[in-house]
Motif scaffolding. Structure first.
Motif, short mmCIF file in Angstrom:
data_model
loop_
_atom_site.label_atom_id
_atom_site.label_comp_id
_atom_site.label_asym_id
_atom_site.label_seq_id
_atom_site.Cartn_x
_atom_site.Cartn_y
_atom_site.Cartn_z
N SER A 618 1.30 -0.02 8.33
CA SER A 618 1.22 -0.17 9.78
C SER A 618 0.37 0.95 10.36
CB SER A 618 2.62 -0.13 10.42
OG SER A 618 3.24 1.12 10.23
N ASN A 619 -0.51 0.57 11.26
CA ASN A 619 -1.34 1.53 11.97
C ASN A 619 -0.79 1.65 13.39
OD1 ASN A 619 -3.27 3.15 13.12
ND2 ASN A 619 -4.98 1.73 12.85
N ASP A 620 -0.03 2.71 13.65
CA ASP A 620 0.59 2.89 14.95
C ASP A 620 -0.34 3.46 16.00
OD1 ASP A 620 2.88 1.90 13.86
OD2 ASP A 620 3.83 3.84 13.53
N ASN A 621 -1.56 3.83 15.59
CA ASN A 621 -2.55 4.26 16.57
C ASN A 621 -3.05 3.04 17.33
OD1 ASN A 621 -5.34 5.01 17.59
ND2 ASN A 621 -4.63 6.98 16.83
N LEU A 622 -3.05 3.10 18.64
CA LEU A 622 -3.38 1.94 19.45
C LEU A 622 -4.86 1.82 19.76
CD1 LEU A 622 -0.40 2.04 21.98
CD2 LEU A 622 -0.59 0.76 19.84
N PHE A 623 -5.67 2.77 19.26
CA PHE A 623 -7.07 2.77 19.66
C PHE A 623 -8.05 2.73 18.49
CE2 PHE A 623 -4.58 5.14 22.79
CZ PHE A 623 -4.82 4.37 23.92
N ASN A 624 -7.65 3.21 17.33
CA ASN A 624 -8.62 3.42 16.26
C ASN A 624 -8.24 2.71 14.96
OD1 ASN A 624 -10.43 5.34 17.64
ND2 ASN A 624 -8.60 6.63 17.67
N VAL A 625 -9.27 2.27 14.27
CA VAL A 625 -9.12 1.65 12.95
C VAL A 625 -8.90 2.74 11.91
CG1 VAL A 625 -10.36 0.33 11.19
CG2 VAL A 625 -10.57 -0.30 13.59
N SER A 626 -8.12 2.43 10.87
CA SER A 626 -7.99 3.34 9.73
C SER A 626 -8.37 2.58 8.47
CB SER A 626 -6.57 3.89 9.61
OG SER A 626 -6.54 4.98 8.73
N THR A 627 -8.82 3.31 7.47
CA THR A 627 -9.22 2.71 6.21
C THR A 627 -8.22 3.10 5.13
OG1 THR A 627 -11.54 2.78 6.84
CG2 THR A 627 -11.07 2.53 4.51
N ILE A 628 -7.79 2.12 4.35
CA ILE A 628 -6.79 2.33 3.31
C ILE A 628 -7.38 1.91 1.97
CG2 ILE A 628 -4.43 1.85 2.57
CD1 ILE A 628 -4.53 2.99 5.35
N GLU A 629 -7.18 2.74 0.98
CA GLU A 629 -7.49 2.37 -0.40
C GLU A 629 -6.18 2.37 -1.18
OE1 GLU A 629 -9.98 3.98 -4.31
OE2 GLU A 629 -9.62 5.28 -2.58
N ILE A 630 -5.90 1.28 -1.89
CA ILE A 630 -4.69 1.18 -2.70
C ILE A 630 -5.06 0.97 -4.15
CG2 ILE A 630 -2.66 -0.25 -3.21
CD1 ILE A 630 -2.29 -0.73 -0.30
N GLU A 631 -4.42 1.75 -5.02
CA GLU A 631 -4.56 1.57 -6.46
C GLU A 631 -3.17 1.44 -7.04
OE1 GLU A 631 -8.01 3.75 -8.53
OE2 GLU A 631 -7.36 5.15 -6.98
N ALA A 632 -2.99 0.46 -7.92
CA ALA A 632 -1.72 0.26 -8.62
C ALA A 632 -1.95 0.38 -10.12
CB ALA A 632 -1.13 -1.11 -8.28
N PHE A 633 -0.98 1.02 -10.78
CA PHE A 633 -1.06 1.25 -12.22
C PHE A 633 0.26 0.78 -12.86
CE2 PHE A 633 -3.45 4.45 -10.00
CZ PHE A 633 -4.64 4.58 -10.70
N TYR A 634 0.18 0.26 -14.09
CA TYR A 634 1.40 0.06 -14.86
C TYR A 634 1.33 0.91 -16.11
CZ TYR A 634 -1.19 -3.16 -17.96
OH TYR A 634 -2.09 -3.71 -18.85
N LEU A 635 2.50 1.22 -16.65
CA LEU A 635 2.56 2.07 -17.83
C LEU A 635 2.63 1.22 -19.08
CD1 LEU A 635 3.06 4.27 -15.74
CD2 LEU A 635 4.68 5.30 -17.33
N SER A 636 1.75 1.55 -20.03
CA SER A 636 1.76 0.92 -21.34
C SER A 636 1.81 2.04 -22.37
CB SER A 636 0.50 0.07 -21.53
OG SER A 636 0.46 -0.48 -22.84
#
Length: 716
Positions: A618-636
């Protein structure tokens, strides 16, 4: 700095209220003559070890409790393996402030074994330090490198591709400027030649590097990179044998000096196209930008009455001694889509150019013309001083002005850099000598400070009013030379300063002017009211920051020139030794805010805990865009295997959801990186869901519980 309250669980003994928050905490005499300084920096925690005269580096011992394994990688970084994942502490950087300069000292981590089999962490100096000055060991410095040979070398323009490789254009007088085997041209040809250099993402090696020129003189002033890795360079040449390509728009030098536009292939080994651009007198290309189709837009200046223009263009006649120009070149470099003069009866020059999604071109520079073309209702339609900056928006066809305005006070201004956000606001930086330069109420600095101040100005999409406008400087000479934006509208500015009181932030890499003139790198918040980060950068000589670019994650890359043999470089960087009269430099700053859930176990005796992982943002800022990078890893086994990598923007006041598969994984980890000065308003929660899509509350993690990752912080 304020207070925080923590209420976790129902046990009142675990509730903590009115906890003070500090930007910096110093533990003195942790070892004899040695302090440890912890600093809060962009929601990360960093530490410095300070050895006072008489302190011994061999006394420093750190122990990591809870670590399963500690070791060093080939680059000298410290890897700490825990049940929550592997944490990285970057190879340390050490320096001494001697009063007039910051002297780097080569330093590395060392691991020592104790009798019980555990390991402690220390440091080893690889060169002699001066025992009369304090020594600071800072384990989180990003890359910084010289780029040059034994003579004069200057980096003007910089661009970054999706992988984080930096491309630099400039000029060199060095016969031994570093080139790479197989590059387009590895031989120096004349007194000054343009160069194009690509560095790898770590800043440790050249991907390619080439001269670009003929038997006269050249300078590369602007550079852009397309999605395929082709580099486009604009500049000027006086060489009749400047390398051009068959079928290019113009293969003949037309005057004393022409602009040029060159497209270099991704390997840096061949020209895709290369053309002159000019008339029978003197022309210069200063800035270049690309659209998604590969059309190149160039601005600069011309004194040629026969500069190539196109029918129906906004202005097809040279009006004064020198006019700016704006030219759009087709993707093959064989023809002009449009080309126009831009100016009045005095002298005008285009320095920077930007482009919006519709193909409108935005240009800034300077004008000495009282009749420079402006548009009705624009912010300022009258010349105010000897020389004003200008901001002009040209329609996609190049046939008319969308808006055009002066920008200045009663003395002298120049616009050097321009950028445009997704809402079509134009951001400009440059310098001003006017005490009445237009500023806005509440802006960071509304008072003129010296002979010349830098400025940063944001115009509304119609060009009719200022959203914000601020001075940026101290009591000496200051100039803003280039500007870049992240997705939230945060402005990143570089330039140079001679001010001992240039505004810096407490977490600055350098908070003091070291030589007569240093680079500055400043991050201004999206409202223009405060500095997010600001630092000097330089050595005991003189420097100029001339180009700045951002990657998709908000990391800033700066290019320029230094005459300092003690300019701060990093261990392992491509070149840490000053080469000549002056060298180009390339520096990377990392402003990404990074968090991890740690490793979350996902198997019990009865099967997997979670089938899917839901991530709510959630971006609670009412005026500006934010950029998100998500990385997911599993353990082997002992390996962390990436299986998700997303980069996206989240609009103001919105919530987004992402779901990822997890059923077959014994354990997994989610990392997320937040860019922009709205990051404090972005909340991320990770909810593992069972096969009935019920949240498994025992392992749900909200952002406040996620651990900051140890990544490069905003220092060069």
């Amino acid at each position: 700095m304020g207070t925080f309250n923590y209420f976790r669980g129902s046990n009142p003994t675990q509730h903590h209220v009115q906890l003070p928050v500090y930007r910096e905490v110093t533990y003195r005499q942790v070892w004899p003559g040695i302090d440890v300084v912890f600093q809060g920096d962009q929601r990360n925690l960093k530490y410095d070890v300070v050895l006072h005269p008489g302190g011994h580096v061999d006394d420093i011992r750190f122990v990591c409790e809870g670590a399963d394994h500690i070791h060093l990688d080939d680059a000298g970084n410290l890897l700490i393996e825990t049940s929550l994942g592997t944490f990285t502490d970057l190879k340390p950087f050490a320096y001494q402030d001697t009063g007039c300069q910051r002297q780097p000292i080569d330093c590395r981590f060392v691991l020592r074994s104790e009798a019980d089999g555990s390991k402690n962490i220390g440091f080893e100096l690889m060169e002699q330090s001066d025992p009369g000055y304090p020594l600071v060991i800072d384990p989180i410095l990003s890359y910084s490198t010289y780029l040059g040979g034994s003579e004069n070398d200057v980096g003007f323009g910089i661009a970054v591709d999706a992988s984080g490789s930096a491309y630099v254009a400039g000029f060199t007088a060095s016969t031994d400027f570093p080139t790479t085997p197989g590059a387009f041209d590895t031989t120096f040809n004349a007194s000054f030649e343009a160069f194009v250099t690509k560095l790898n993402p770590a800043g440790t090696a050249l991907v390619y590097s080439t001269y670009l020129g003929g038997s006269g003189s050249e300078q590369g002033l602007g550079i852009a990179v397309d999605l395929s890795g082709n580099a486009y360079v604009a500049g000027f040449t006086s060489s009749a044998d400047f390398p051009t390509t068959p079928g290019a728009f113009d293969t003949t030098l037309g005057g004393l000096q022409n602009a040029f536009v060159t497209k270099l292939d991704p390997a840096g080994s061949a020209l895709v196209y290369s053309t002159y651009l000019g008339g029978s007198v003197t022309d210069q290309g200063s800035g270049i930008v690309l659209d998604a189709s590969g059309n190149a837009y160039v601005t600069g200046s011309t004194q040629s009455a026969d500069f190539p223009v196109t029918p129906g263009a906004f202005d097809t006649t040279l009006s004064g001694f020198q006019n700016a120009f704006v030219t759009k070149l087709n993707p093959t470099g064989t023809a002009l889509v449009y080309s126009t003069y831009l100016g009045g009866s005095g002298s005008d020059q285009g320095n920077g150019i930007a482009l919006d999604a519709l193909g409108n071109a935005y240009v800034t520079g300077f004008t000495q013309s009282s009749d420079f073309p402006t548009t009705p209702g624009a912010f300022d339609t009258s010349s105010s001083g000897l020389q004003d900056a200008f901001v002009t928006k040209l329609n996609p066809a190049g046939t008319a002005l969308v808006y055009s305005t002066y920008l200045g006070g009663s003395v002298i201004e120049t616009g050097y850099g321009i950028a445009v956000d997704t809402s079509d606001h134009a951001y400009v930086t440059g310098d001003t000598a006017s005490a009445d330069f237009p500023t806005t109420p509440g802006a960071f600095d509304t008072t003129f400070n010296s002979s010349f101040d830098a400025f940063v100005t944001k115009l509304n999409p119609a060009g009719t009013a200022l959203v914000y406008s601020t001075y940026l400087g101290g009591s000496g000479f200051d100039r803003g030379t280039d500007i870049a934006l992240d997705a939230s509208g945060t402005a990143y500015v570089t330039g140079f300063t001679q001010s001992a009181d240039f505004p810096t932030t407490p977490d600055a890499f350098e908070n003091s002017l070291i030589g007569p003139q240093n680079v500055f790198v400043t991050k201004l918040n999206s409202t223009g009211t405060a500095l997010v980060y600001s630092t000097y950068l330089g050595g005991s000589g003189s420097e100029q920051g001339l180009g700045i670019a951002l990657d998709a994650f908000g990391n800033a890359y700066v290019a320029g020139v230094t005459a300092s043999d003690d300019f701060p470089t990093t261990s392992g960087a491509f070149d840490s030794t000053f080469g000549g009269v002056q060298d180009a430099f390339v520096v990377k700053f990392d402003f990404v805010q990074s968090f991890s859930t740690g490793v979350i176990p996902n198997l019990t005796e009865t099967g997997p805990i979670a089938s899917t992982i839901q991530v709510l943002i959630s971006n609670d800022n009412l005026f500006n865009v934010s950029t998100i990078e998500i990385e997911a890893f599993y353990l082997s086994g002992s390996n962390r295997v990436p299986y998700v990598h997303e980069l996206f923007s989240i609009a103001p006041g919105t919530v987004m959801s992402r779901s990822y598969f997890a059923a077959d994984f014994p354990a997994y980890e989610i990392q997320y990186f937040i860019t922009g000065d709205t990051a404090a308003d972005v909340l991320v929660s990770v909810f593992p869901l069972d096969n009935q899509e019920n949240a498994v509350a025992a392992v749900s993690i909200i952002r406040a519980e996620a651990a900051p990752l140890v990544r490069i912080t905003p220092v060069p």
